[in-house]
Scaffold this motif. Structure first.
Motif, PDB file in Angstrom:
ATOM      1  N   UNK A  42      83.463 -48.379 -17.557  1.00  0.00           N
ATOM      2  CA  UNK A  42      84.836 -48.723 -17.180  1.00  0.00           C
ATOM      3  C   UNK A  42      85.419 -47.740 -16.172  1.00  0.00           C
ATOM      4  N   UNK A  43      85.106 -46.453 -16.319  1.00  0.00           N
ATOM      5  CA  UNK A  43      85.769 -45.441 -15.486  1.00  0.00           C
ATOM      6  C   UNK A  43      84.822 -44.680 -14.576  1.00  0.00           C
ATOM      7  N   UNK A  44      83.548 -44.625 -14.913  1.00  0.00           N
ATOM      8  CA  UNK A  44      82.631 -43.781 -14.151  1.00  0.00           C
ATOM      9  C   UNK A  44      81.394 -44.572 -13.765  1.00  0.00           C
ATOM     10  N   UNK A  45      80.925 -44.355 -12.562  1.00  0.00           N
ATOM     11  CA  UNK A  45      79.721 -45.034 -12.090  1.00  0.00           C
ATOM     12  C   UNK A  45      78.506 -44.194 -12.465  1.00  0.00           C
ATOM     13  N   UNK A  46      77.950 -44.457 -13.639  1.00  0.00           N
ATOM     14  CA  UNK A  46      76.752 -43.746 -14.072  1.00  0.00           C
ATOM     15  C   UNK A  46      75.523 -44.385 -13.442  1.00  0.00           C
ATOM     16  N   UNK A  47      74.425 -43.657 -13.460  1.00  0.00           N
ATOM     17  CA  UNK A  47      73.146 -44.176 -12.993  1.00  0.00           C
ATOM     18  C   UNK A  47      72.313 -44.580 -14.203  1.00  0.00           C
ATOM     19  N   UNK A  48      71.510 -45.623 -14.050  1.00  0.00           N
ATOM     20  CA  UNK A  48      70.712 -46.144 -15.159  1.00  0.00           C
ATOM     21  C   UNK A  48      69.239 -46.172 -14.756  1.00  0.00           C
ATOM     22  N   UNK A  49      68.377 -45.744 -15.684  1.00  0.00           N
ATOM     23  CA  UNK A  49      66.950 -45.669 -15.382  1.00  0.00           C
ATOM     24  C   UNK A  49      66.129 -46.003 -16.620  1.00  0.00           C
ATOM     25  N   UNK A  50      65.184 -46.912 -16.461  1.00  0.00           N
ATOM     26  CA  UNK A  50      64.267 -47.245 -17.549  1.00  0.00           C
ATOM     27  C   UNK A  50      63.100 -46.256 -17.554  1.00  0.00           C
ATOM     28  N   UNK A  51      62.948 -45.539 -18.657  1.00  0.00           N
ATOM     29  CA  UNK A  51      61.772 -44.699 -18.892  1.00  0.00           C
ATOM     30  C   UNK A  51      61.144 -45.198 -20.190  1.00  0.00           C
ATOM     31  N   UNK A  52      60.089 -45.958 -20.057  1.00  0.00           N
ATOM     32  CA  UNK A  52      59.454 -46.522 -21.246  1.00  0.00           C
ATOM     33  C   UNK A  52      58.712 -45.443 -22.023  1.00  0.00           C
ATOM     34  N   UNK A  53      58.429 -45.732 -23.277  1.00  0.00           N
ATOM     35  CA  UNK A  53      57.487 -44.900 -24.007  1.00  0.00           C
ATOM     36  C   UNK A  53      56.099 -45.163 -23.433  1.00  0.00           C
ATOM     37  N   UNK A  54      55.083 -44.498 -23.954  1.00  0.00           N
ATOM     38  CA  UNK A  54      53.768 -44.681 -23.363  1.00  0.00           C
ATOM     39  C   UNK A  54      52.674 -44.089 -24.224  1.00  0.00           C
ATOM     40  N   UNK A  55      51.485 -44.037 -23.658  1.00  0.00           N
ATOM     41  CA  UNK A  55      50.371 -43.361 -24.322  1.00  0.00           C
ATOM     42  C   UNK A  55      50.112 -42.055 -23.579  1.00  0.00           C
ATOM     43  N   UNK A  56      49.491 -41.106 -24.256  1.00  0.00           N
ATOM     44  CA  UNK A  56      49.321 -39.779 -23.662  1.00  0.00           C
ATOM     45  C   UNK A  56      47.885 -39.293 -23.851  1.00  0.00           C
ATOM     46  N   UNK A  57      46.950 -40.137 -23.475  1.00  0.00           N
ATOM     47  CA  UNK A  57      45.535 -39.764 -23.542  1.00  0.00           C
ATOM     48  C   UNK A  57      44.812 -40.424 -22.371  1.00  0.00           C
ATOM     49  N   UNK A  58      43.597 -39.989 -22.126  1.00  0.00           N
ATOM     50  CA  UNK A  58      42.817 -40.471 -20.994  1.00  0.00           C
ATOM     51  C   UNK A  58      42.118 -41.777 -21.364  1.00  0.00           C
ATOM     52  N   UNK A  59      42.479 -42.853 -20.697  1.00  0.00           N
ATOM     53  CA  UNK A  59      41.861 -44.151 -20.979  1.00  0.00           C
ATOM     54  C   UNK A  59      40.359 -44.135 -20.742  1.00  0.00           C
ATOM     55  N   UNK A  60      39.913 -43.271 -19.840  1.00  0.00           N
ATOM     56  CA  UNK A  60      38.485 -43.232 -19.512  1.00  0.00           C
ATOM     57  C   UNK A  60      37.645 -42.794 -20.709  1.00  0.00           C
ATOM     58  N   UNK A  61      38.281 -42.074 -21.650  1.00  0.00           N
ATOM     59  CA  UNK A  61      37.542 -41.566 -22.810  1.00  0.00           C
ATOM     60  C   UNK A  61      37.574 -42.510 -24.007  1.00  0.00           C
ATOM     61  N   UNK A  62      38.258 -43.638 -23.866  1.00  0.00           N
ATOM     62  CA  UNK A  62      38.344 -44.594 -24.971  1.00  0.00           C
ATOM     63  C   UNK A  62      36.988 -45.278 -25.148  1.00  0.00           C
TER      64      UNK A  62
END
Length: 409
Positions: free
Chosen positions: A202-222
């Motif tokens: 209503x009063x302030x122009x904030x910025x909006x950003x999508x930061x999804x959750x994720x995985x934190x390992x190397x797919x090459x080792x799966x």
């Protein structure tokens, strides 16, 4: 290399060794924020396993404060009996009805600490993350007192839940509006939640950003494997309306059509939260809460992964485990809202089979398709490029770029 770095303080009651998707999100922020530009310090909760003083880690600091008080939300270990689990859930429901801010004492200490730090560091940034509300309230109070800092308000979830009474709804609605109109940058895990929050401006122009959750390992080792028995794992917990009863009915239907099928279903981290039906007692196993590494191992040792999430009025719920499921490159059997973000992501990643949460026949069909893949030793044609975009390092890189742009670094 910036000589006079910005101080970035992360306010979160969730952080390792606490095991949760929330802890993993904050750990990713701490690990992957650009240290050539920002000095990072996590302000979190002390427990019996944590030292009280500030701890210097490889690339960031951690400061812990104790949350004193007689009453708290009861934690679930997964080892308690079904009856004790229900008692804890009932207690927590009553507790949250009367108590708005469980971490008030911790919040007071965090506010005092940051007030002192602001005197030393003129270029400060605060990233607070909900839930609980205490972290946002600490940052909001500091703003109201005239402290000059760049505020990032992270929403892992919508503050207003369907089970709230009118008093709770009004309380959190007011706070949510104040936050959106006070913070410089609003983060959330999905676009629908950001769209919802933007309506509070209503009063302030904030910025909006999508930061999804994720995985934190190397797919090459799966590892890519096919077990001798078709092994399906659900990794996580059950609460509220997120229950596997529709899945059990679908499983019964599958077994009628595949009486000779050799299958094993593992509910990892569930403990005694659910009662297994008699017909499936020999093919379903449950285990209590496990470490994050053990959870990842259970996923990678499976032939398919089960995702259960009920339809809700509020859109934008991925469920944190979906990203690690994707990174493991195993077919996902999803019984979810087909019109929400999780279903779309699975389809876009070509990562599995999706049924409406309450559609038993469709769920049985999804299970059949995953079973047939295993039976024929075939894999899905995963959209690897899109899946790689959900590594936590890639997601936090988006935040790094946004901050450098907004702060003109």
């Amino acid at each position: 290399m910036i000589l006079n770095k910005h101080k970035l303080y992360i306010l979160s009651t969730y952080f390792p060794p606490t095991i949760s998707v929330a802890s993993n999100r904050i750990l990713a922020f701490a690990n992957y924020i650009d240290k050539s530009v920002f000095d990072v310090e996590v302000i979190t909760v002390e427990n019996e396993n944590n030292a009280k003083e500030s701890i210097e880690l490889v690339s960031y600091k951690v400061k812990r404060f104790k949350n004193s008080g007689l009453f708290h939300i009861m934690k679930f270990t997964g080892k308690e009996s079904f009856f004790i689990h229900k008692l804890k859930a009932a207690y927590n429901k009553v507790f949250t009805y009367f108590v708005r801010n469980e971490y008030q004492l911790w919040q007071n200490l965090a506010e005092k600490y940051l007030s002192e730090k602001f005197l030393q560091n003129k270029k400060s940034i605060v990233l607070s993350t909900y839930a609980p509300v205490s972290t946002h309230l600490a940052a909001l109070n500091l703003k109201k007192k005239g402290n000059d800092f760049f505020w990032i308000a992270d929403f892992r979830d919508n503050m207003i839940h369907p089970h709230f009474n009118k008093s709770q709804e009004n309380y959190f609605d007011k706070i949510q509006k104040e936050i959106v109109n006070s913070a410089e940058l609003i983060l959330s895990v999905s676009e629908p939640i950001l769209d919802y929050l933007a309506k509070y401006q209503t009063t302030k122009k904030s910025n909006f950003l999508e930061i999804r959750n994720g995985f934190d390992f190397d797919m090459e080792n799966v590892k890519k494997n096919f077990n001798n028995i078709f092994t399906v794992s659900y990794v996580g917990s059950f609460y509220g309306e997120r229950k596997p009863f529709n899945f059990f009915e679908a499983l019964k239907l599958f077994l009628i059509n595949n009486s000779e099928a050799k299958i094993q279903i593992n509910f990892v981290g569930v403990g005694n939260q659910i009662q297994i039906p008699d017909f499936a007692s020999k093919i379903i196993s449950t285990s209590p809460k496990v470490t994050h590494n053990q959870a990842l191992q259970a996923m990678q040792d499976s032939d398919a992964l089960l995702l259960i999430h009920p339809n809700q009025n509020q859109k934008g719920v991925f469920s944190g485990k979906i990203f690690e499921y994707l990174g493991c490159l195993k077919p996902i059997i999803a019984t979810v809202d087909k019109n929400d973000v999780a279903a779309k992501l699975i389809e876009d990643c070509r990562a599995g089979f999706v049924a409406e949460f309450d559609d038993i026949n469709a769920t049985a069909d999804c299970f059949q398709k995953a079973y047939d893949l295993w039976l024929n030793h075939k894999s899905l044609d995963f959209n690897l490029d899109l899946i790689k975009q959900h590594h936590r390092k890639v997601q936090v890189k988006r935040l790094n770029e946004e901050l450098k742009n907004l702060l003109k670094l």
